[in-house]
Design an enzyme around this catalytic site. Structure first.
Site, short mmCIF file in Angstrom:
data_model
loop_
_atom_site.label_atom_id
_atom_site.label_comp_id
_atom_site.label_asym_id
_atom_site.label_seq_id
_atom_site.Cartn_x
_atom_site.Cartn_y
_atom_site.Cartn_z
N CYS A 129 27.82 21.98 45.53
CA CYS A 129 27.75 22.60 46.86
C CYS A 129 26.43 22.31 47.57
CB CYS A 129 27.95 24.11 46.75
SG CYS A 129 29.54 24.53 46.02
N HIS B 127 25.35 27.28 53.14
CA HIS B 127 26.58 26.90 52.45
C HIS B 127 27.52 28.11 52.50
CE1 HIS B 127 29.48 25.90 49.51
NE2 HIS B 127 28.97 26.64 48.56
N ASN C 68 35.18 28.56 50.29
CA ASN C 68 34.06 27.70 49.88
C ASN C 68 34.57 26.27 49.71
OD1 ASN C 68 32.15 26.28 48.39
ND2 ASN C 68 31.67 27.98 47.02
N1 COA Z 1 41.08 40.66 42.71
C1 COA Z 1 41.00 41.89 42.19
N2 COA Z 1 40.13 42.21 41.22
C2 COA Z 1 39.31 41.24 40.77
C3 COA Z 1 39.34 39.96 41.29
C4 COA Z 1 40.26 39.66 42.30
N3 COA Z 1 40.38 38.46 42.88
N4 COA Z 1 38.40 39.21 40.67
C5 COA Z 1 37.79 40.01 39.79
N5 COA Z 1 38.35 41.24 39.85
C6 COA Z 1 38.01 42.42 39.06
C7 COA Z 1 37.40 42.06 37.72
O1 COA Z 1 38.42 41.81 36.77
C8 COA Z 1 36.60 43.27 37.41
O2 COA Z 1 37.45 44.27 36.91
P1 COA Z 1 37.01 45.12 35.62
O3 COA Z 1 35.76 45.85 36.06
O4 COA Z 1 38.20 45.98 35.42
O5 COA Z 1 36.75 44.12 34.57
C9 COA Z 1 36.11 43.75 38.78
O6 COA Z 1 36.99 43.15 39.73
C10 COA Z 1 34.69 43.35 39.09
O7 COA Z 1 34.54 41.97 38.75
P2 COA Z 1 33.19 41.21 38.99
O8 COA Z 1 33.34 39.81 38.49
O9 COA Z 1 32.06 42.06 38.47
O10 COA Z 1 33.17 41.21 40.58
P3 COA Z 1 31.96 40.95 41.55
O11 COA Z 1 31.64 42.17 42.29
O12 COA Z 1 30.85 40.23 40.86
O13 COA Z 1 32.63 39.94 42.57
C11 COA Z 1 32.60 37.59 43.05
C12 COA Z 1 33.10 38.70 42.12
C13 COA Z 1 33.10 36.27 42.50
C14 COA Z 1 33.22 37.83 44.42
C15 COA Z 1 31.05 37.65 43.15
O14 COA Z 1 30.50 37.69 41.85
C16 COA Z 1 30.48 36.47 43.88
O15 COA Z 1 30.67 36.35 45.06
N6 COA Z 1 29.73 35.60 43.19
C17 COA Z 1 29.23 34.38 43.77
C18 COA Z 1 30.29 33.32 43.58
C19 COA Z 1 30.04 32.08 44.38
O16 COA Z 1 29.76 32.14 45.55
N7 COA Z 1 30.20 30.91 43.74
C20 COA Z 1 30.07 29.64 44.32
C21 COA Z 1 28.65 29.32 44.60
S1 COA Z 1 28.50 27.70 45.20
#
Ligand code: COA
Length: 332
Positions: A116, A257, A287
Site C-alpha cells: 500500500c 492511503h 482499500n
Molecule cells: N463483522 C462482524 N464482526 C467482526 C468482523 C466483521 N467483518 N470482523 C471482526 N469481527 C469481530 C471479531 O470476531 C471480534 O469478535 P470477538 O470479540 O467476539 O472475537 C470483534 O469483531 C472485534 O474484532 P477486532 O479484530 O478486535 O476488531 P477491530 O476493532 O480491531 O476492527 C479492523 C477490525 C480490521 C476494522 C481494524 O483492526 C482495522 O481497521 N485495522 C487496520 C486494518 C488495515 O487498515 N489494514 C490495511 C492497512 S494497509
C-alpha cells in the site's frame, strides 16, 4: 530542444475500477457481518471487484491512458513506466505489457512492489530519475486487484479490500513540485500483513529438494496494523513538512492511503488538519492498495476540488511494513 530544470511536476491523473461493485449488504450474505459493523469500524460501504476476464494490466492501462490524455502527452513520448503493484498478472512483471497496450514504445517499464506504500515509493523513484536528468516523462501507475488474494471466508479481512488503478504523469519541470518526502521500512513487523508464498517440498532428484508451492490468502493482524499507521503516519508527514519548510496549516489537502476512515480521522486529528481538507473516497472503493492514493487524487482533480498550485500532504502505509510521505504541489 527546450532546456528543462531538474524539478518534477505532476501534470495528469487517471483512474479505473472494475464495473462490479460489492456492497456491505452483499458481503453480509457471504460472511457473518453487517453494513453497520463494517461502516462504523472502517467507513467502507462498497468496493469494486474484477471479473476473471479482467487483467490487472488492462485496468492499469486504462488509468495510465487517462493520465496521459489529461496531460496531453502522446504515449510515444513516455520515457519510463513504473507499475506499483502487489498483484501483477505475471510474477515476472506486468509493466512491459502496459507499455505495449499504451503504445509507449520508447518507454522502459518495470514493476515496483511496496504494497500500500507502492504509489508513494513509485513517486519518489520517478522523481529521482527526473532529478538526475535521466528521464523527462514518467508514467506512474498504482494498480491492485487484492480480491484475487482475499480469503472470502475471513470476515476480518474480506470487508476491507477492493480492486482499482490510479495513475499520474510526472514530468521534468523548472519548478520542483515535490517539496519533501520521507520513506521507511521495518521488516521486524513483517508478519503483521502478508500475502505469502508457501513452499511445499518437491524432490526432483535424490538430494535435490525444491520448494514449489502457491501464494496464500492475505493474513493480517488488524489491531497491530491500525496502531502502526496511527503512530507512524503523522511522524513521516511531519518530517516531510520539515524538509519542505512548510507547516501543516500551509497544506491544502491531506491525502492518505485509503485504508480505513478511523485511521484517516485519527491521523488528521493528531496533525490538526480539519476534516474539510481530508480527502476520502474509501466508502466507495475500500482499500485498493497501491491504487488508493492516485484514485482519490484523480477524483478530486476531475471534480475540480484539487486545483493547480494546491499543496498536498500524502502518505502511504502497509505491508512490509513500509510507509512514507510526500508533500507535493499539483500541476506545474
Ligand atoms: N463483522 C462482524 N464482526 C467482526 C468482523 C466483521 N467483518 N470482523 C471482526 N469481527 C469481530 C471479531 O470476531 C471480534 O469478535 P470477538 O470479540 O467476539 O472475537 C470483534 O469483531 C472485534 O474484532 P477486532 O479484530 O478486535 O476488531 P477491530 O476493532 O480491531 O476492527 C479492523 C477490525 C480490521 C476494522 C481494524 O483492526 C482495522 O481497521 N485495522 C487496520 C486494518 C488495515 O487498515 N489494514 C490495511 C492497512 S494497509
Amino acid at each position: 530542444m527546450q532546456q528543462l530544470g531538474l524539478g518534477i511536476a505532476i501534470t495528469g491523473s487517471g483512474s479505473a475500477v472494475p464495473p462490479t461493485a460489492l456492497s456491505n449488504e452483499q458481503l453480509s450474505q457471504i460472511v457473518e457481518t453487517s453494513d453497520e459493523w463494517i461502516a462504523s469500524r472502517t467507513g467502507i460501504r462498497e468496493r469494486h471487484v474484477g471479473s476473471p476476464e479482467l487483467s490487472l494490466a488492462d485496468l492499469a492501462a486504462q488509468a495510465g491512458e487517462a493520465a496521459l490524455s489529461m496531460a496531453a502527452l502522446p504515449a510515444a513520448e513516455v520515457d519510463l513506466i513504473i507499475l506499483a503493484t502487489s498483484t501483477a498478472d505475471d510474477l515476472f512483471g506486468s509493466a512491459a505489457l502496459i507499455q505495449a497496450k499504451l503504445g509507449a514504445s520508447r518507454a522502459v517499464a518495470f514493476d515496483l512492489t511496496a504494497a500500500c506504500s507502492g504509489f508513494l515509493f513509485g513517486l519518489v523513484t520517478a522523481a529521482q530519475f527526473i532529478r538526475a536528468g535521466t528521464y523527462q516523462n514518467v508514467l506512474l501507475i498504482g494498480a491492485d486487484m487484492l480480491s484475487r488474494w482475499t480469503d472470502w471466508s475471513d470476515r476480518r479481512t474480506c470487508i476491507l479490500f477492493g480492486d482499482g488503478a490510479g495513475a499520474v504523469l510526472i514530468q521534468a519541470n523548472e519548478r520542483d513540485c515535490l517539496l519533501g518526502f520521507e520513506l521507511r521500512s521495518d521488516g521486524t513487523q513483517n508478519n503483521c500483513l502478508n500475502l505469502a508464498y508457501q513452499p511445499q517440498a518437491k524432490s526432483v532428484l535424490e538430494g535435490v529438494d525444491l520448494g514449489q508451492g502457491n501464494y496464500q490468502f492475505i493474513t493480517m493482524n488488524g489491531q497491530e496494523v491500525y496502531r502502526f499507521a496511527v503512530r507512524q503516519v503523522p511522524e513521516v508527514i511531519e518530517k516531510s513538512l520539515y524538509r519542505a519548510k512548510l507547516t501543516i496549516d500551509q497544506i491544502d489537502w491531506l491525502l492518505l492511503h485509503q485504508a480505513n476512515q478511523r485511521i484517516l480521522d485519527a491521523v488528521s486529528q493528531r496533525l490538526n488538519v480539519p476534516p474539510e481538507k481530508v480527502i476520502s473516497n474509501l466508502a466507495h472503493y475500500g482499500n485498493t492498495s497501491a491504487a488508493s492514493i492516485p484514485l482519490a487524487l484523480d477524483e478530486e482533480v476531475r471534480q475540480g476540488r484539487v486545483k493547480p498550485g494546491d499543496i498536498i500532504a500524502s502518505s502511504g502505509f502497509g505491508a512490509g511494513l513500509t510507509w512514507g510521505a510526500a508533500i507535493f504541489r499539483w500541476g506545474r
